[in-house]
Design a protein around this motif. Structure first.
Motif, mmCIF file in Angstrom:
data_model
loop_
_atom_site.group_PDB
_atom_site.id
_atom_site.type_symbol
_atom_site.label_atom_id
_atom_site.label_comp_id
_atom_site.label_asym_id
_atom_site.label_seq_id
_atom_site.Cartn_x
_atom_site.Cartn_y
_atom_site.Cartn_z
ATOM 1 N N PHE A 48 0.862 -1.176 0.000
ATOM 2 C CA PHE A 48 0.000 0.000 0.000
ATOM 3 C C PHE A 48 0.901 1.229 0.000
ATOM 4 C CE2 PHE A 48 -2.558 -3.369 1.728
ATOM 5 C CZ PHE A 48 -3.801 -3.156 1.149
ATOM 6 N N LEU A 68 -6.627 0.198 8.282
ATOM 7 C CA LEU A 68 -7.457 0.002 7.101
ATOM 8 C C LEU A 68 -6.805 -0.962 6.115
ATOM 9 C CD1 LEU A 68 -10.026 0.820 5.609
ATOM 10 C CD2 LEU A 68 -8.734 2.706 4.605
ATOM 11 N N ALA A 69 -5.511 -0.826 5.904
ATOM 12 C CA ALA A 69 -4.792 -1.726 4.996
ATOM 13 C C ALA A 69 -4.814 -3.152 5.526
ATOM 14 C CB ALA A 69 -3.356 -1.242 4.801
ATOM 15 N N ARG A 72 -8.155 -4.648 4.853
ATOM 16 C CA ARG A 72 -8.268 -5.012 3.428
ATOM 17 C C ARG A 72 -7.519 -6.300 3.117
ATOM 18 N NH1 ARG A 72 -7.332 -0.322 -0.664
ATOM 19 N NH2 ARG A 72 -8.030 -2.002 -2.032
ATOM 20 N N LEU A 75 -9.511 -9.265 4.505
ATOM 21 C CA LEU A 75 -10.733 -9.580 3.761
ATOM 22 C C LEU A 75 -10.477 -10.224 2.407
ATOM 23 C CD1 LEU A 75 -12.944 -6.467 4.572
ATOM 24 C CD2 LEU A 75 -13.186 -8.803 5.448
ATOM 25 N N ARG A 76 -9.261 -10.207 1.949
ATOM 26 C CA ARG A 76 -8.958 -10.824 0.639
ATOM 27 C C ARG A 76 -9.212 -12.285 0.639
ATOM 28 N NH1 ARG A 76 -3.317 -8.340 -1.542
ATOM 29 N NH2 ARG A 76 -4.047 -6.236 -1.695
#
Length: 76
Positions: A48, A68-69, A72, A75-76
Motif C-alpha cells: 500500500f 485500514l490496509a 483489506r 478480507l482478501r
C-alpha cells in the motif's frame, strides 16, 4: 536465542569456542515461524503506497491507514 536455522558444523564450532563463540546455538522453530509470518505481513502492508512512503503527518492518521490496509488484507 537465534531464530534462523544453523548448520551442524557451525553449531559444533560455536559450542567448542564456548563464551567466545558468538550468538547462542539454539533455534526456536515456533519463534522462527512467527518471525516469518510477521515479515510477510509487513511486506504485504508495504504494498500500500501510503504506508510504504508514510504520507501521513500525524501518528494517529498513519495508524488508521495501517489498520485500514490490514483489514483489506484480511478480507482478501
Amino acid at each position: 536465542m537465534g531464530v534462523s536455522p544453523q548448520g551442524d558444523q557451525r553449531r559444533a564450532n560455536r559450542q567448542r569456542r564456548g563464551s567466545r563463540g558468538g550468538r547462542p546455538t539454539g533455534f526456536d522453530r515456533p519463534r522462527y515461524a512467527r518471525r516469518n509470518e510477521v515479515e510477510r505481513t509487513i511486506n504485504a502492508l508495504k504494498g500500500f503506497r501510503a504506508i510504504a512512503t508514510r504520507y501521513d503527518k500525524r501518528a494517529y492518521v498513519f495508524q488508521g491507514t495501517v489498520t485500514l490496509a490490514a483489514i483489506r488484507l484480511w478480507l482478501r
